[in-house]
Design a protein around this motif. Structure first.
Motif, PDB file in Angstrom:
ATOM      1  N   ASN A 163       0.825  -1.212   0.000  1.00 40.83           N
ATOM      2  CA  ASN A 163       0.000   0.000   0.000  1.00 40.83           C
ATOM      3  C   ASN A 163       0.854   1.255   0.000  1.00 40.83           C
ATOM      4  O   ASN A 163       0.552   2.231  -0.705  1.00 40.83           O
ATOM      5  N   GLU A 164       1.933   1.249   0.781  1.00 48.15           N
ATOM      6  CA  GLU A 164       2.830   2.403   0.828  1.00 48.15           C
ATOM      7  C   GLU A 164       3.536   2.586  -0.510  1.00 48.15           C
ATOM      8  O   GLU A 164       3.699   3.710  -0.998  1.00 48.15           O
ATOM      9  N   LEU A 165       3.962   1.459  -1.118  1.00 50.69           N
ATOM     10  CA  LEU A 165       4.606   1.536  -2.427  1.00 50.69           C
ATOM     11  C   LEU A 165       3.623   2.032  -3.480  1.00 50.69           C
ATOM     12  O   LEU A 165       3.980   2.822  -4.359  1.00 50.69           O
ATOM     13  N   ASP A 166       2.387   1.589  -3.381  1.00 49.29           N
ATOM     14  CA  ASP A 166       1.353   2.011  -4.326  1.00 49.29           C
ATOM     15  C   ASP A 166       1.170   3.531  -4.282  1.00 49.29           C
ATOM     16  O   ASP A 166       1.082   4.188  -5.326  1.00 49.29           O
ATOM     17  N   ALA A 167       1.139   4.106  -3.076  1.00 46.48           N
ATOM     18  CA  ALA A 167       0.995   5.556  -2.931  1.00 46.48           C
ATOM     19  C   ALA A 167       2.185   6.287  -3.545  1.00 46.48           C
ATOM     20  O   ALA A 167       2.028   7.311  -4.234  1.00 46.48           O
ATOM     21  N   LEU A 168       3.399   5.747  -3.330  1.00 46.71           N
ATOM     22  CA  LEU A 168       4.598   6.343  -3.908  1.00 46.71           C
ATOM     23  C   LEU A 168       4.559   6.303  -5.430  1.00 46.71           C
ATOM     24  O   LEU A 168       4.848   7.305  -6.099  1.00 46.71           O
ATOM     25  N   LEU A 169       4.186   5.153  -5.989  1.00 53.67           N
ATOM     26  CA  LEU A 169       4.162   5.003  -7.440  1.00 53.67           C
ATOM     27  C   LEU A 169       3.134   5.926  -8.089  1.00 53.67           C
ATOM     28  O   LEU A 169       3.381   6.482  -9.166  1.00 53.67           O
ATOM     29  N   LYS A 170       1.981   6.102  -7.447  1.00 53.64           N
ATOM     30  CA  LYS A 170       0.956   7.002  -7.990  1.00 53.64           C
ATOM     31  C   LYS A 170       1.491   8.433  -8.072  1.00 53.64           C
ATOM     32  O   LYS A 170       1.281   9.124  -9.074  1.00 53.64           O
ATOM     33  N   ASP A 171       2.187   8.863  -7.026  1.00 54.93           N
ATOM     34  CA  ASP A 171       2.744  10.219  -7.036  1.00 54.93           C
ATOM     35  C   ASP A 171       3.871  10.359  -8.058  1.00 54.93           C
ATOM     36  O   ASP A 171       3.987  11.388  -8.737  1.00 54.93           O
ATOM     37  N   LEU A 172       4.700   9.317  -8.191  1.00 53.06           N
ATOM     38  CA  LEU A 172       5.782   9.359  -9.177  1.00 53.06           C
ATOM     39  C   LEU A 172       5.221   9.429 -10.598  1.00 53.06           C
ATOM     40  O   LEU A 172       5.732  10.175 -11.439  1.00 53.06           O
TER      41      LEU A 172
END
Length: 247
Positions: A189-198
């Motif tokens: 979930n944390e990685l998903d949030a990072l990838l969306k912002d990237l």
């Protein structure tokens, strides 16, 4: 959790990695300074609580490092101290003594799967030629980014992330921002949030509809769903975070 693992008569490979990442607080690939002193103290306490004596290797290690506040150890040193059920890193080092050995085994598998005939002399030639092509900085080693060039562009998410890599300081800030529970690793979930912002910030390079693909590929680097700083750095950091920080 790390303390409980240290009390074990035998430590599994996954437990070993959890211990290493627990004490490598800054994620630079070493246990050093206060991290190392904490490890030594807690190792002694854990063994005592479990009613276990320090092994000869542990005693020698404590004697050498207990009062040396400038010392540091990496994974290879740690695996020689702890009673792992399988010395997987040492086994790997014994089986693949160099990048040339790794590449030779890699090419051998490719040739066998393609059912292409080869002899050892030809395999050596292929190995050295391939290393020359992909070892772009000529250091005799292949990093993940260099290995990524072996993949076709259309399948190669790593090449896309080459264009969004950050300097170490920026990467560390990003990691700490998205590691929301501050447990030292990112979950899906944390990685998903990072990838969306990237993807939002790098629309010309990264595609939002491919986030599930990016996430699956990056989580494959993780340790049982725990994506530690050093693992994410392989994809997003332009610098070697295990190297000493510049003054």
């Amino acid at each position: 959790m790390a303390n409980a693992y240290l009390q074990g008569v035998e430590i599994s490979a996954s437990q070993f990695l959890d211990i290493f990442h627990h004490y490598d607080n800054d994620g630079n690939g070493y246990i050093e300074g206060k991290e190392l002193q904490s490890f030594i103290k807690e190792l002694q306490q854990a063994r005592k609580q479990a009613g276990l004596e320090l092994t000869d290797q542990m005693k020698a290690f404590v004697q050498e490092y207990e009062k040396n506040t400038d010392a540091k150890i990496g994974i290879v040193e740690l695996v020689q101290i702890l009673p792992t059920e399988e010395n997987f890193l040492l086994f790997f080092r014994q089986q693949l003594k160099s990048c040339a050995d790794f590449m030779q085994n890699f090419l051998k598998d490719l040739l066998q799967k393609a059912k292409k005939p080869y002899d050892e002399k030809k395999l050596d030639e292929y190995t050295h030629t391939t290393l020359k092509i992909f070892d772009s900085n000529h250091d005799g080693k292949l990093c993940l980014a260099e290995m990524a060039r072996l993949l076709p562009d259309e399948e190669n998410f790593l090449l896309k992330f080459q264009n969004v890599k950050m300097v170490r300081r920026e990467f560390n800030k990003i990691f700490e921002l998205y590691d929301q529970d501050e447990n030292g690793y990112m979950d899906e979930n944390e990685l998903d949030a990072l990838l969306k912002d990237l993807c939002e910030k790098n629309k010309k390079v990264l595609e939002v509809n491919k986030i599930p693909t990016y996430k699956t590929a990056i989580m494959a680097l993780s340790d049982g769903g725990k994506l530690y700083r050093t693992e994410l750095a392989l994809v997003l950091c332009a610098e070697d975070i295990s190297a000493p920080a510049p003054l």
